[in-house]
Design an enzyme around this catalytic site. Structure first.
Site, PDB file in Angstrom:
ATOM      1  N   ASP A  56     -11.099   3.042   4.550  1.00  0.00           N
ATOM      2  CA  ASP A  56     -11.644   1.701   4.289  1.00  0.00           C
ATOM      3  C   ASP A  56     -13.175   1.698   4.325  1.00  0.00           C
ATOM      4  O   ASP A  56     -13.798   0.673   4.036  1.00  0.00           O
ATOM      5  CB  ASP A  56     -11.137   0.719   5.367  1.00  0.00           C
ATOM      6  N   GLN A  73      -4.650  -1.541   9.679  1.00  0.00           N
ATOM      7  CA  GLN A  73      -4.513  -2.847   9.016  1.00  0.00           C
ATOM      8  C   GLN A  73      -5.087  -3.952   9.909  1.00  0.00           C
ATOM      9  O   GLN A  73      -4.760  -4.046  11.090  1.00  0.00           O
ATOM     10  CB  GLN A  73      -3.017  -3.109   8.721  1.00  0.00           C
ATOM     11  N   LYS A 126       0.842  -1.201   0.000  1.00  0.00           N
ATOM     12  CA  LYS A 126       0.000   0.000   0.000  1.00  0.00           C
ATOM     13  C   LYS A 126       0.880   1.255   0.000  1.00  0.00           C
ATOM     14  O   LYS A 126       0.620   2.208  -0.724  1.00  0.00           O
ATOM     15  CB  LYS A 126      -0.918  -0.008   1.232  1.00  0.00           C
TER      16      LYS A 126
END
Ligand code: NAP
Length: 281
Positions: free
Chosen positions: A116, A93, A49
């Site tokens: 997200d 994460q 990422k």
């Protein structure tokens, strides 16, 4: 033979456009990623990422913690990032170490920086049929892929296998919001293949080899989200690709289908949150 839903090709196209747009921005989006613990896959995902963000001109920082980090410490850091004007997107994460309550930590992220789209605010908006700040990355990537190939969603019967908060539930809701008739299946579903055989669009998000050729009707559109290593260590998806692609109309491969679309959506979301932050100043 089925047409391949090529996630890599679409990702590259999205990146090309995004890079040009970001290049023209006087200020750049910035993504903060929190990595707690030492899960090797998580580390690889986070590094990818960061590298991808940097290639596109997005500033990216990774904040690492050992696996015994306290929940309070994570919450304090998130508050700090929420208040930091230089950070426009925050990602925690997953998975988090077991002693940490994932939902509390995710909900600490400001919805405007929730890249997200997993906070209660953003998922609440999605499930109310309203617009969240951003949509969760994997479901968004799946819909972008279907749209790229002009696959009709309205009025179609979409069957989703899997009901996680990360993939199964949000993708089902996004399909419903686009006027599909949606059936959600899971580990307790009886006679799974009887249901999947009625699908016009089948999305499998399990992480096990569940979809064989007898699971689909002719011309079904098959999207394989699952990714796992089989007993020989080979990377594979939920779907028996060779068999199923004989009767499907479209099929996404693993790797090269949904995976690249997830990272493409993450970068799109980072740019979207940045743009909105500029408007609200
Ligand atoms: P998850 O939280 O483990 O959810 C798996 C779902 O599958 C659960 O709802 C479970 O049902 C259901 N399930 C398990 N065994 C089943 C069976 N035999 N028949 C029918 N349903 C069954 O996983 P997730 O986070 O949603 O991810 C799913 C897969 O997608 C994983 O392989 C993951 O690695 C992959 N993934 C890929 C990407 C990507 O970018 N390519 C992104 C995210 C996830 P219950 O609810 O009843 O337990």
């Amino acid at each position: 033979m089925a047409i391949i839903l090529d996630g890599k090709k679409l990702r590259d196209k999205i990146f090309e456009e995004l890079k040009t747009k970001i290049n023209k921005m006087p200020q750049k989006p910035s993504l903060a990623v929190i990595l707690a613990g030492n899960d090797p896959s998580s580390r690889i995902y986070v590094n990818n990422k960061k590298k991808t963000a940097e290639k596109l001109g997005i500033n990216s920082i990774v904040i690492e913690y050992p696996s015994d980090v306290s929940q309070n410490e994570l919450l304090k850091k998130i508050e700090e990032l929420n208040n930091d004007e230089n950070i426009t997107a925050i990602l925690v994460q997953l998975p988090l170490p077991e002693h940490i309550d994932k939902n509390t930590v995710i909900d600490a992220i400001s919805p405007q920086k929730d890249v997200d789209g997993l906070t209660s605010y953003n998922s609440g908006k999605l499930f109310a049929g309203e617009k969240p700040y951003v949509y969760p990355c994997t479901p968004k990537g799946i819909l972008l892929l279907l749209d790229e190939y002009n696959i009709e969603i309205e009025g179609k019967h979409a069957v989703v296998i899997g009901r996680s908060n990360l993939v199964g539930k949000p993708v089902s809701q996004m399909l419903l919001n686009r006027n599909a008739t949606v059936t959600i299946c899971h580990s307790k579903t009886k006679n799974l293949s009887d249901i999947t055989k009625t699908a016009d669009i089948l999305i499998s998000a399990v992480g096990k080899n569940v979809v064989g050729e007898k699971f689909i009707k002719n011309n079904c559109v098959v999207v394989d989200v699952g990714i796992f290593r089989d007993e020989n260590g080979k990377l594979r998806g939920d779907v028996e690709f060779n068999e199923v692609s004989k009767s499907a109309s479209y099929i996404s491969p693993v790797p090269g289908g949904v995976g690249p679309m997830t990272i493409a959506s993450l970068m799109l979301n980072t740019a979207e949150l940045f743009n909105r932050s500029q408007i609200s100043f």
